[in-house]
Design an enzyme around this catalytic site. Structure first.
Site, short mmCIF file in Angstrom:
data_model
loop_
_atom_site.label_atom_id
_atom_site.label_comp_id
_atom_site.label_asym_id
_atom_site.label_seq_id
_atom_site.Cartn_x
_atom_site.Cartn_y
_atom_site.Cartn_z
N HIS A 15 -4.04 -5.48 -8.73
CA HIS A 15 -4.99 -4.46 -8.32
C HIS A 15 -6.40 -5.07 -8.37
CE1 HIS A 15 -6.62 -0.47 -7.77
NE2 HIS A 15 -7.46 -0.71 -8.76
N ASN B 150 2.36 -5.50 -10.22
CA ASN B 150 1.40 -5.21 -9.15
C ASN B 150 0.09 -5.94 -9.45
OD1 ASN B 150 0.25 -3.80 -6.86
ND2 ASN B 150 -0.83 -2.47 -8.33
N GLY C 23 2.91 5.92 -12.90
CA GLY C 23 1.59 6.34 -12.44
C GLY C 23 1.00 5.43 -11.37
N VAL C 24 -0.23 5.76 -10.96
CA VAL C 24 -0.93 4.93 -9.99
C VAL C 24 -1.82 3.94 -10.75
CG1 VAL C 24 -2.58 4.92 -8.07
CG2 VAL C 24 -0.88 6.74 -8.24
N MET D 42 0.81 -1.22 0.00
CA MET D 42 0.00 0.00 0.00
C MET D 42 0.85 1.27 0.00
SD MET D 42 -2.87 -1.21 -0.41
CE MET D 42 -3.92 -2.62 -0.14
C1 GAR Z 1 -5.53 -7.51 -2.61
O1 GAR Z 1 -6.91 -7.47 -2.92
C2 GAR Z 1 -4.76 -6.66 -3.59
O2 GAR Z 1 -5.26 -6.69 -4.90
C3 GAR Z 1 -4.95 -5.29 -2.99
O3 GAR Z 1 -4.82 -5.51 -1.60
C4 GAR Z 1 -5.24 -6.82 -1.28
C5 GAR Z 1 -4.14 -7.51 -0.51
O4 GAR Z 1 -4.56 -8.74 -0.05
N1 GAR Z 1 -3.98 -4.37 -3.47
C6 GAR Z 1 -4.22 -3.07 -3.64
O5 GAR Z 1 -5.30 -2.58 -3.39
C7 GAR Z 1 -3.05 -2.28 -4.17
N2 GAR Z 1 -3.44 -0.95 -4.43
P1 GAR Z 1 -3.51 -9.79 0.52
O6 GAR Z 1 -2.63 -9.04 1.52
O7 GAR Z 1 -4.37 -10.82 1.20
O8 GAR Z 1 -2.72 -10.34 -0.64
#
Ligand code: GAR
Length: 220
Positions: A112, A110, A146-147, A93
């Site tokens: 998402h 990554n 970018g994001v 994050m």
């Molecule tokens: C997942 O859903 C991932 O896609 C998201 O966080 C969660 C992590 O779950 N990532 C984001 O939102 C990145 N911006 P996890 O820790 O159980 O793998």
């Protein structure tokens, strides 16, 4: 057999994506080895999962750094020390700086929890529901400046159901994340993935299912 690619996994939370990658490595269905798991959050469940699998872990707490660049260079240093070939952001994050990406060009990916380019950023499951989207899903992409904007490697689609909350939708999406992230890493490990502008080319090509999805269903 392919040479096992050395991964550095960055995670901030529970680490279920990390777990999926660990499981595939252990099962032999992913030609990869996790060299190090790094977290910015001392309470991340990912740390415990990595330790249980005998993977070296490192906590680099971003709160201890005055500038984003300094935090990033500490992380980059740790990745280099572990001879990481591919950086895998798994629920990480923090936004990474261009200097980070320069060290690992086309070597940072990554996942998402939305169908990019729709809904980049945070709280995207709730955003998809609030918008009234009929489908959402997840996206594995290369990280650029970018994001959530980099070239897309693989996506999975799930329906948004009328009774969904952010949590139920997130769980449905997460199930797909656990399938597509190891798949994307395996394609990269096999040397089948290259970037041409915005497009990711996979050779030999993967079969694609040409079936359209309709939600609500086309007929009662
Ligand atoms: C997942 O859903 C991932 O896609 C998201 O966080 C969660 C992590 O779950 N990532 C984001 O939102 C990145 N911006 P996890 O820790 O159980 O793998």
């Amino acid at each position: 057999m392919f040479k096992r690619i050395r991964l550095g996994v960055l995670a901030s939370g529970g680490g279920t994506n990390l777990q999926a990658i660990i499981d595939h490595c252990q099962a032999g269905s992913l030609a990869a080895e996790i060299a190090v798991v790094i977290t910015n959050n001392p309470g991340a469940g990912a740390l415990e999962r990595a330790a249980k699998a005998g993977i070296p872990t490192l906590c680099i707490n971003h709160r201890e750094f005055a500038r984003r660049e300094d935090f990033d260079s500490a992380v980059v240093g740790a990745l280099q020390e572990a001879h990481v070939e591919l950086v895998v952001l798994a629920g990480f994050m923090r936004i990474i700086t261009p200097a980070f990406i320069e060290v690992f060009p086309e070597r940072v990916i990554n996942i998402h929890p939305a169908l990019l380019p729709s809904f980049p950023g945070m709280h995207v499951q709730q955003q998809a529901i609030d918008y009234g989207a009929r489908f959402s899903g997840c996206t594995v992409h290369f990280v650029d400046g970018g994001v959530d904007t980099g070239p897309i490697i693989i996506q999975a689609v799930v329906p948004v159901l009328p009774e969904d909350t952010a949590d139920t939708l997130a769980a449905r999406i997460l199930e797909q994340e656990h399938l597509i992230y190891p798949r994307a890493i395996q394609l990269i490990a096999e040397g089948r993935v290259r970037v041409e502008g915005r497009r990711v080319i996979i050779r030999p090509a993967c079969p694609a299912d040409p079936t359209a999805l309709v939600n609500p269903a086309a007929e009662d």
